[in-house]
Each structure stands twice: as C-alpha cells, then as structure tokens.
Design a protein around this motif. Structure first.
Motif, PDB file in Angstrom:
ATOM      1  N   SER A 501      -1.450 -28.913  -2.441  1.00 17.56           N
ATOM      2  CA  SER A 501      -1.017 -27.541  -2.710  1.00 17.56           C
ATOM      3  C   SER A 501      -1.172 -26.634  -1.497  1.00 17.56           C
ATOM      4  CB  SER A 501      -1.830 -26.958  -3.873  1.00 17.56           C
ATOM      5  OG  SER A 501      -3.210 -26.912  -3.540  1.00 17.56           O
ATOM      6  N   LEU A 502      -1.954 -27.024  -0.501  1.00 15.47           N
ATOM      7  CA  LEU A 502      -2.175 -26.191   0.679  1.00 15.47           C
ATOM      8  C   LEU A 502      -0.851 -25.912   1.385  1.00 15.47           C
ATOM      9  CD1 LEU A 502      -5.444 -27.603   2.299  1.00 15.47           C
ATOM     10  CD2 LEU A 502      -5.034 -25.227   1.632  1.00 15.47           C
ATOM     11  N   THR A 503      -0.528 -24.633   1.487  1.00 25.18           N
ATOM     12  CA  THR A 503       0.722 -24.261   2.157  1.00 25.18           C
ATOM     13  C   THR A 503       0.499 -23.289   3.308  1.00 25.18           C
ATOM     14  OG1 THR A 503       1.068 -22.478   0.555  1.00 25.18           O
ATOM     15  CG2 THR A 503       2.124 -24.579   0.084  1.00 25.18           C
ATOM     16  N   ILE A 504      -0.542 -22.458   3.227  1.00 19.15           N
ATOM     17  CA  ILE A 504      -0.716 -21.420   4.254  1.00 19.15           C
ATOM     18  C   ILE A 504      -1.505 -21.952   5.434  1.00 19.15           C
ATOM     19  CG2 ILE A 504      -1.585 -19.103   4.720  1.00 19.15           C
ATOM     20  CD1 ILE A 504      -1.217 -18.478   1.752  1.00 19.15           C
ATOM     21  N   VAL A 505      -2.778 -22.277   5.215  1.00 16.67           N
ATOM     22  CA  VAL A 505      -3.594 -22.715   6.344  1.00 16.67           C
ATOM     23  C   VAL A 505      -4.779 -23.535   5.852  1.00 16.67           C
ATOM     24  CG1 VAL A 505      -4.984 -20.604   6.345  1.00 16.67           C
ATOM     25  CG2 VAL A 505      -4.830 -21.938   8.432  1.00 16.67           C
ATOM     26  N   LEU A 506      -5.144 -24.541   6.641  1.00 17.01           N
ATOM     27  CA  LEU A 506      -6.421 -25.236   6.537  1.00 17.01           C
ATOM     28  C   LEU A 506      -7.115 -25.012   7.873  1.00 17.01           C
ATOM     29  CD1 LEU A 506      -8.520 -27.084   5.266  1.00 17.01           C
ATOM     30  CD2 LEU A 506      -7.207 -29.060   6.083  1.00 17.01           C
ATOM     31  N   ASN A 507      -8.147 -24.172   7.853  1.00 21.42           N
ATOM     32  CA  ASN A 507      -8.821 -23.783   9.092  1.00 21.42           C
ATOM     33  C   ASN A 507     -10.293 -24.171   9.009  1.00 21.42           C
ATOM     34  OD1 ASN A 507      -9.789 -22.618  11.435  1.00 21.42           O
ATOM     35  ND2 ASN A 507      -8.679 -20.703  11.167  1.00 21.42           N
ATOM     36  N   LEU A 508     -10.671 -25.194   9.785  1.00 20.67           N
ATOM     37  CA  LEU A 508     -12.049 -25.669   9.850  1.00 20.67           C
ATOM     38  C   LEU A 508     -12.594 -25.508  11.261  1.00 20.67           C
ATOM     39  CD1 LEU A 508     -11.603 -28.998   7.831  1.00 20.67           C
ATOM     40  CD2 LEU A 508     -12.140 -26.725   6.954  1.00 20.67           C
ATOM     41  N   SER A 509     -11.960 -24.689  12.063  1.00 24.27           N
ATOM     42  CA  SER A 509     -12.309 -24.568  13.477  1.00 24.27           C
ATOM     43  C   SER A 509     -13.670 -23.914  13.677  1.00 24.27           C
ATOM     44  CB  SER A 509     -11.228 -23.759  14.201  1.00 24.27           C
ATOM     45  OG  SER A 509     -11.213 -22.412  13.736  1.00 24.27           O
ATOM     46  N   GLN A 510     -14.186 -24.062  14.910  1.00 24.71           N
ATOM     47  CA  GLN A 510     -15.432 -23.434  15.338  1.00 24.71           C
ATOM     48  C   GLN A 510     -16.605 -23.790  14.424  1.00 24.71           C
ATOM     49  OE1 GLN A 510     -14.966 -19.327  16.981  1.00 24.71           O
ATOM     50  NE2 GLN A 510     -12.926 -19.442  16.052  1.00 24.71           N
ATOM     51  N   ASN A 511     -16.780 -25.076  14.220  1.00 20.27           N
ATOM     52  CA  ASN A 511     -17.936 -25.614  13.523  1.00 20.27           C
ATOM     53  C   ASN A 511     -18.491 -26.764  14.367  1.00 20.27           C
ATOM     54  OD1 ASN A 511     -18.405 -24.329  10.739  1.00 20.27           O
ATOM     55  ND2 ASN A 511     -16.173 -24.605  10.752  1.00 20.27           N
ATOM     56  N   SER A 512     -19.284 -27.632  13.749  1.00 15.47           N
ATOM     57  CA  SER A 512     -19.831 -28.806  14.452  1.00 15.47           C
ATOM     58  C   SER A 512     -19.468 -30.075  13.695  1.00 15.47           C
ATOM     59  CB  SER A 512     -21.361 -28.678  14.578  1.00 15.47           C
ATOM     60  OG  SER A 512     -21.721 -27.535  15.323  1.00 15.47           O
ATOM     61  N   LEU A 513     -18.260 -30.115  13.191  1.00 20.13           N
ATOM     62  CA  LEU A 513     -17.799 -31.257  12.408  1.00 20.13           C
ATOM     63  C   LEU A 513     -17.595 -32.463  13.302  1.00 20.13           C
ATOM     64  CD1 LEU A 513     -15.243 -29.288  10.223  1.00 20.13           C
ATOM     65  CD2 LEU A 513     -17.517 -30.073   9.532  1.00 20.13           C
TER      66      LEU A 513
END
Length: 1009
Positions: A501-513
């Motif tokens: 369903s994600l259409t706009i954004v998936l933002n996981l930036s600026q972490n320590s993944l």
C-alpha cells in the motif's frame, strides 16, 4: 374590491390623511390584477407566463402546466380552498433554468414563492413587490444578479426572505426595515456591499440574520441589539471591522453566533455565560480579538461548537468545561495562550465530562508544561486530537490508549521525552500518527503494529533506538512511513518491504540500520520515494527492486552497498532522482541509464570503472556526479576523464604499414564519395532528418536549432499556437512522421524579464525530477533568420490542455468530477512536496495557478512553467528575487509587501488553486473586492454550508443517503484544506506533507463509496 378602495379614501374625509395614504398604496399594489370577475384567468396567465420563460426543465415538472388541467392541479402549485387562487408555488430543487417572469406579481393571493436551488438568471422582478399577502420569498441558490428590489417593502406580510447563494449586488435596501413581520433574512454568499444598515434594527421580530460571505465592509451596528428574538446571527467573511456591540451579547435567546474571518477586534465579555445561556454554536475564528477566554463561558451549558482559533487570545485557559457536557468541537488553535504556570494544562481535566467531544484542536497555542493524565479520559467519541506546535514536555501519558475512536493523533513539534507508550496500540481506529520532531527515546513499541488502519506514521527526528518491529508489517493501508533521523539499528524487517500500500514514501534514512535489502522490496510497486541513505546497509541491490516501477526517487547514499547496478534497474524508467554515492558499487555504469528521464544522478565515491556514457543525464554536468571513481574513462570531453584504455590498446596492436594503408584507403574513399554525392548532399541531409528514428525524445532533441523548431511548428503558425503569456508563446509541433507532438515555448525576449525567466526555468529543470512535473526535452539558444537572439524550451505535449481550460473554457463541454479533482490535487501537492522537502536545494515554484497545471492522456496533472522559480539557500536567481512574484490572485499577500519568496508562498497558491477548482470561481472574479476574497468565501461555508459553494459538477446527486453524507464530508474536508493553505499568515498555513496525506484519505473514502 377595486372600485371600493378609492371610495374608502374619499369617504374618509373625517379620517386622518395617514389612512388615506395607506388605502392609496394598497390600491396601487393591486392595479396589476386582471379585471376579470374570476381571478382564475389572472393566475392561469401568470403561471403560463412564468413557464414560457423556462428554458430547461430536466425533471419535466412543468409538463402538467397546460389548459387540460386546472392550475390548482399543476405540479408545485397549491391553492386556497375558498377562492381557488394560487397560494403556494414550490418548485425547489427542480433543476429549472430560465428567468423570473414579472407576471408572478399578478398572483395576488400568493403566500409562498419557493424557487430555491435552481438555475434562474436575470434580476428579481420589481413586480414581486405587489404581492401584499406574500409571507415566504425563497430564491436561494440560483444565478440571480442585480440589486434587491426596494419595493419588496410592499410585501408587508413577508416573514422570510431567502436570497442566499446568488450574484446580487448593491446594498441591503433600507426599505426592508419597513417589513415589521420579517423574522428570517438570509442573503449570504452574494456580492453585496454598502455595509450592514443600522435601520435593520427596526425589524424587532428578527430571529435569523444570515448575511455571511458578502463584501459589506463597515462595522456591526449597535442597533441590531434591539432584536430580542434573535436566535441565529451569521456575519462571517463580510470584511467587517470594529468590535462586536455589547448589545448583541444581551440577546438571551441567541443560539448560534458566527463572526468568523473578519477584522473584528475587542474581547469576549467577561460575563458571556450569563448573557448567552442558550448558546449552541460560537465561532470567532480568523479575527484580531484579544483578551482571555472568560471562565464564565462554562455557564453556556448547551454549547456544542466553540471555535475561536486564529486570533490573539492570551493568558491562562481557566475555563471549567465540566458543565458543557454537549461540547462536540473545541478549537482554540493559533492563539497566544501561555501563563508560565505549572498547572497551565489543567483545564483538560474538566473536559473529561464532555462525553460528546469529537475534536480537540489546541495546536500552535504556545501552551507549555506537562500533558495531564486526564487527556486519556476524554470522550470515547473523540476523533481528532491536535496538540502540535506547542512547548509541551514530559512523557506522553499511557492513558492516551483509552481514546479508542481517535483517528488523528497530532503531537508533533513539541518537546516530549520518554518512550512512546505501548498503549497506543489500543487505538484501533488511528489513521494518522504524527509524533515527529520531539525528543522521544527508547524502542518503537511492538504494539504499534496493531494499528491496522494506519495510513501515515511519522516518527522522524526523535531519539528512538533499537530494532524496527516486524509488527509494522501489519500496516496494510499505510501510505507513508517516516522513521528517519533517529538511532534505530539492526536489520530492516522484510515485512516493511511487503507493504504494497505504500505510495508516498518509505524513509528510513539517518539511522544505524545494517544488513541488506531483502528481495521482498519488489512488493513496493506503487512507492514513489525510497530513502535508505545514511545507514550501515550492505550487500548487493536485489534485482527485485526493478519491479518497483512507480519509483521516482531512490536514495541509497552513505551506506556499504557493493556489487553492480542490477540489469533489472532498466525497468525503473520513472526514476528522476538516483543517488548511489559513497558506497562500494563496482562494475560498469549501465548504458540503459542513458534512456532514463533522470534529472539528477550521483554515483560519486564508488568503484565504478570503464566508459562513461555520453547521452541523457550523462550529457549534463550539473545533473550528473561521478567524483571518486578513479577507474572511469571516456564521457564528454569537458569531464576531463582519460581516454578509455581499451581503445588505446587496440590502436597499438596495428602495424605501421597497416595504418598507412587504412589511412590512404579512407582518404581516397572520402574524395570519391564527395565527388559522387555533392549534387545530392542537401537532399540527403533533409531526408536523413526526416526518417531518423531515435528511441526517445531526449535523443531526438539533444541539440536543436531554430530551423528545426521552425519546421516542427509549421513556421510558428497561428494554427499551432496553444497558449500565450507575458514572457512566451507556446506552439504545438509534430516531431516526425508518427505524429509525435511536443510543446515549444518561445520566449518573448523583447519583454523585460523574459531572459531571466528562461535562465530560471533552465536552472530549475537541471535540479528537479518528479513524475508530476512537466518534463522538458531540451532548450534552444540560437538566432532566428533575422539574426536576433532566439530562446525556446521544448516540453512533452499534454493533450488534455491546462487545468484552467477545464475550469473556464467553453470549448470543453465536459467538466471534472470530484474524483478527478482530488486526483489532480494529489498530483500537484505531491510535486510541491517534492520541490519543498526532497530537493537540494529547496525549490520554490513561485507561480502556481491553473494555467500552469497541464493534463496528460490519463488526466494526470503535471506542474509546469518554472520561469519564476527560486532556489532557497543558494545564489541562483537571486537577481530576480525583487522582480515579479507570482500572479495576482494566486500570489500570497506577503509578496505584495516585499517579502522574499518562500515555500509557504507556494502553499498559499495551491490553496487558492484548490478553492478555485472546487467552487468554479476565480480569485480575481468581480465579487472578490474590498477585503472579500475567495479564501473568505470558502472559509465561512465551513463546516455546515460547504454544499452551497461547491461547483455543481463536483456533486453526484444520485448517491445513496449514506454516500451523500460521506460526499458532503469529503467536500468539507477538501475545502478545509484549501482554506488552511491560503491563510494570510505564512507560518499558519498547512504543511504540504499533511496536505498530501489528507487528500489521499479523501480519495480513499471516495473510492470506497
């Protein structure tokens, strides 16, 4: 009876002259009646005259109006039993078009004339003033223009006048004050001016006074305090100033009171609770009122709606809401509250007795302190809780988990600390959770995955740590997931990449993944933006990412990725932003990237090797970065890369004598070829141009000349002219024998500012890339056949024209329906969100308006014309910042006083554009003057009268009752967005990210109807 009237006057020699005068007036008011002994003929002729002026009767309601039936049996007609004369004409909501016959004035026994909610045009006939028995005149929601007839005063028995939602001008006639029986006056949503007359105070029986959304100006007369029977008072959006007369607050029967969106000053009376004990609806929003919210208002025990937002109220909120058990909406947002006292938020404790409360809006109020535990004991009917943009600190109470019906939880931009309470998982109806820009720490609670209806989760810019819970994979309706700028670690759960369903954004930036991108990423087929940058992710990019064909932006920079760019990337032709910099990618740069519509690509600081392509984005040094890849070669000459070694090695292997033979052969061949083809060289060149079949528009026109553009536009023919503005003219052109069209924008360089507009637009197109931005194919800077400078831009052609055409052009027979409009709004808002929040540097468009919104074959909207664009935080286009700033009506008010262009200005323009599309009214229409604006026109319709201002094409009248309610709610929500975006104060305008979400929610509701 006709002959008796003058006899009465003449025989009244011993009576007063006043009685004589009255008799004469009555006589004059009846002379239009037929002299026939039987008044039936008069009524018949009057009704048939009315019918003759009807040009459209879609429901066939007048089909029974013929001589085969007595007129008392005609549809919409009622007669008196005694005289068989017409007493009621009721044709409300029949879709009738035409004008009003003056012969209606001959229906001398008429009590009620109800023609509301039709399409009558023209003026209100003066002859209606002859209807001395008339009690109800209802002509609301038509297209009537002209003035309100002064001789309506002849209708001495009038009790109700309903003329709202027309195009009436002039002022309220003073003569109306002679109608001593008048109890109901509704003339809202017209173009009336001249102030509110003090003489209206003479109508002592007035109960409902509704004049909102006019351009009256002036102040509220103190004489209106004489209305001791007043129950409802609406004067919102009337360009009023001054204060509210104290005498109005002494009307103890008053139940509904609205002065919204004016320039009213002053304060609320301290004793309001005892002055207005029956108050149900109290709306002061959008004024300049000061002072405190009086504690005595708690005595208004029947109050349901309290909206005093967007004022300058201050001090401590010391109201005991416990007695106001019927409260449904409390909106105090955007004021100057704040007492610096420890118990500043204590007033929330008393709200727990308000069992009907649905909305609590306390955003941007300067509140500070700890949020009390009682917040969790508010009404179980609560749907919206907005506490954003304050200075609240401490932990979010775990009791918040009791608010089981809350759909929007907005706590962003505060100073909350501690953990996100796990009880949030109990809020099964939550759709929006906004906790970003706080100081929350600890892990994301696993229980948050229970929110199966969630469409937007924003936890950005906190101090959250630990792993991302796999339970977030339960968000089956999620549109945006923003967890960036935290301290999250561990692998990314594969469940997140299965959220189709994600259409706009998936933002996981600026972490320590860490870890790799799982192959499940291929499920994100509808995602627009993927941002995993600034983490410790590793491994290769899975080939399944190539299935995400809706992606327009991919940001993977600052990680530990390795391997090659997978061949499956060739499917991502919608990508306009690609950043793979600062990783360990290797191998050759794929040639298929030449075919992409990339506006920006960064491959810097990797281990790429081999030849750099030279077409597409690779031909634009400002859009393509490759630094830190020491084994690259080739590319454009100005890149300064070494020649590729493979080519040099090949040359060294050839013996010297072979080279001599080859060179000799080539020279001889060239000479012979030149002699044989000299005569035909021009024809051959022309034919080659015509039949050249290249794979993309970029390849065709990487370099374009004046002559080529002259050819494709048929010599810039008037027949090909599709638009003209101050700086340019736009022509349609045919590229080849396949009839592929482009739009050619030719700059009027003789007009001041055109050259700067050209430079600004070129610079903008080097920096921006999004599927809802109009795509430029190339630019042309040349000279014309007379040796003058010539500059042009070539765009993709939009076959469905501009949004302005669909709104206002008579050449387009059909109109946009509501669903189409919402989709268009989402397209535009997504593009603006991209420009403001996802571009480096931030881009301000500067000239959003319907004529700059173009529609493709699928009615997808594209934002065009970046001639006034500005780059924030750079020196680009600084030289035009003091020049033209937008278009009158769409440019925000702060630009008019010299303020710099900002992203808030674009939001204002978007709001005005949205309201224009929804209402069908231009912001520069004649009705909007002297402080009355499109914004005010829409604002005062909220929340209950939105249906009255909506352009008819947006409404499907065939809906079921349940769907009709949903439709009205969606319409109101849409208008609210437009109003919130077009506020005068730049900082109070709605965030464009929120706009995108709210519009998407409306779209979801419409699609499920």
């Amino acid at each position: 009876m006709k002959s008796s009237q003058p006899i009465i006057c003449l025989s009244s020699f011993f009576h007063t002259s006043f009685l004589c005068t009255v008799g004469l007036v009555i006589f004059l008011n009846t002379i239009t009646i037929s002299v026939s002994d039987n008044g039936n003929e008069t009524d018949t002729l009057a009704l048939l005259s009315f019918k003759s002026m009807i040009t459209l009767d879609p429901n066939g309601v007048l089909s029974s109006w013929n001589t085969s039936l007595h007129f008392c049996d005609w549809s919409g007609i009622s007669c008196g039993k005694k005289h068989q004369r017409v007493t009621i004409v009721n044709l409300t909501s029949q879709g009738l078009t035409g004008s009003l016959s003056p012969h209606l004035g001959n229906l001398s026994f008429l009590y009620e004339l109800r023609l509301g909610n039709n399409s009558f045009e023209g003026s209100i006939p003066n002859e209606l003033g002859h209807l001395s028995r008339l009690r109800v005149l209802a002509l609301f929601r038509n297209k009537l223009y002209g003035i309100i007839p002064t001789n309506l005063s002849g209708c001495i028995n009038l009790e109700e006048i309903r003329l709202s939602n027309n195009k009436l001008i002039g002022n309220i006639p003073t003569e109306i004050s002679f109608l001593s029986k008048l109890t109901y006056l509704s003339i809202n949503y017209n173009n009336l001016t001249g102030g509110i007359s003090p003489f209206l105070g003479n109508i002592t029986l007035m109960e409902v006074f509704s004049v909102a959304n006019n351009s009256f100006g002036g102040s509220i007369p103190d004489t209106l305090g004489r209305w001791k029977n007043l129950r409802e008072f609406y004067v919102g959006t009337c360009n009023l100033h001054g204060t509210i007369p104290d005498s109005l607050f002494n009307n103890t029967l008053l139940t509904r009171f609205s002065v919204a969106n004016n320039q009213i000053q002053g304060s609320i009376p301290i004793a309001i609770g005892s002055m207005l004990p029956n108050l149900v609806y109290f709306q002061l929003r959008g004024n300049q009122m000061t002072g405190v919210l009086p504690p005595s208002i708690s005595n208004c025990s029947k109050l349901q709606f309290l909206e005093i937002s967007y004022n300058q109220f201050s001090g401590k909120v010391a109201v005991d809401f416990g007695n106001m058990r019927d409260l449904v909406n409390v909106s105090l947002g955007v004021n100057l509250y704040g007492s610096w006292e420890a118990d500043e938020m204590k007033f929330i404790d008393s709200l727990k007795n308000c069992s009907m409360l649905e909305t609590l809006a306390l955003y941007d109020c300067r509140f500070q302190g700890v949020l009390p535990i009682s917040i969790g004991y508010l009404s179980d009917q609560l749907q919206t809780l907005e506490l954003s943009d304050n200075k609240l600190y401490g932990e979010i109470p775990s009791s918040i988990g009791n608010l089981v019906n809350v759909g929007t939880l907005s706590l962003e931009y505060n100073q909350f600390t501690g953990k996100i309470p796990s009880t949030i998982g109990k809020l099964q109806n939550l759709q929006v959770v906004a906790l970003h820009h706080n100081q929350l720490s600890g892990p994301i609670p696993d229980e948050i995955g229970n929110l199966s209806l969630l469409t937007k989760l924003m936890l950005s810019s906190n101090r959250l740590e630990g792993n991302i819970p796999s339970s977030l994979g339960n968000f089956l309706q999620i549109l945006q997931l923003s967890l960036d700028d935290n301290k999250l670690s561990g692998n990314i759960p594969k469940q997140l990449f299965q959220l189709s369903s994600l259409t706009i954004v998936l933002n996981l930036s600026q972490n320590s993944l860490s870890g790799s991108i799982p192959p499940e990423v291929g499920h994100l087929k509808s995602l627009n933006e993927l941002d995993l940058s600034y983490n410790n992710l590793s491994g290769s990019i899975p080939s399944s990412l190539g299935a995400c064909t809706s992606l327009s932006s991919i940001s993977l920079e600052r990680n530990l990725f390795q391997g090659i760019i997978p061949p499956s990337f060739s499917s991502l032709r919608g990508v306009v932003h690609l950043d793979l910099s600062n990783n360990n990618f290797l191998g050759k740069i794929p040639q298929f990237l030449e075919q992409f519509s990339l506006e920006y690509m960064n491959l810097s600081f990797n281990n790429f090797e081999g030849e750099v392509p030279i077409k597409g984005v690779f031909a634009n040094a400002s859009a393509f970065s490759f630094f830190g890849n020491n084994r690259l070669c080739g590319g454009l000459v100005n890149f300064g890369l070494p020649k590729c070694k493979e080519a040099q090695k090949h040359k060294k292997r050839l013996p010297l004598f072979v080279k001599i033979i080859l060179i000799s052969f080539i020279l001889i061949s060239v000479v012979l070829f030149g002699l044989l083809s000299y005569v035909f060289i021009l024809r051959k060149k022309k034919r080659k141009d015509q039949v050249s079949q290249l794979s993309s528009l970029e390849k065709r026109f990487l370099k374009v000349s004046y002559n080529q553009l002259l050819k494709v536009t048929d010599g810039f023919s008037e027949n090909n002219l599709i638009g003209k503005g101050g700086f340019s003219s736009v022509y349609k052109g045919t590229l080849d024998q396949e009839d592929s069209f482009v739009a050619v924008k030719v700059l009027h360089l003789q007009n001041r500012g055109a050259h700067k507009s050209f430079l600004s637009e070129c610079e903008a197109w080097r920096s921006i890339r999004h599927r809802n931005l109009l795509k430029i194919i190339t630019s042309c800077s040349s000279v014309d056949f007379q040796g003058n400078d010539f500059k042009a831009l070539v765009y993709e052609f939009m076959p469905n024209g501009s949004l302005h055409d669909w709104l206002h052009s008579r050449a387009i027979a059909s109109r946009l329906n509501f669903l189409q409009k919402i989709n268009i709004f989402i397209n535009i808002a997504s593009a603006i969100d991209y420009l403001h929040n996802h571009c480096l540097p931030t881009v301000v468009h500067g000239d959003l308006k319907p004529s700059n919104i173009l529609l493709d074959d699928d009615m997808v909207a594209h934002v065009g014309d970046f001639g006034l664009a500005r780059f924030l935080g750079t020196d680009v286009n600084q030289n035009i910042s003091t020049g033209v700033k937008g278009t009158i009506g769409y440019a925000p008010p702060e630009y008019g006083v010299g303020s710099e262009m900002t992203s808030n200005g674009d939001v204002y323009s978007f709001g005005i554009l949205l309201l224009e599309v929804m209402t069908g009214k231009r912001p520069t229409d004649d009705i909007f003057s002297e402080g009355f604006s499109l914004h005010k026109f829409a604002c005062d319709a909220l929340p209950d009268h939105v249906i009255d201002i909506i352009d008819d094409s947006a409404i499907d009248m065939q809906n079921t009752e349940a769907n009709a309610r949903k439709m009205e709610e969606c319409l109101a929500s849409t208008i609210k967005i437009g109003v919130s975006c077009s506020l005068d104060s730049p900082t109070q305008r709605m965030n464009i990210e929120i706009v995108v979400h709210e519009l998407q929610h409306i779209l979801d509701v419409l699609q499920n109807m």
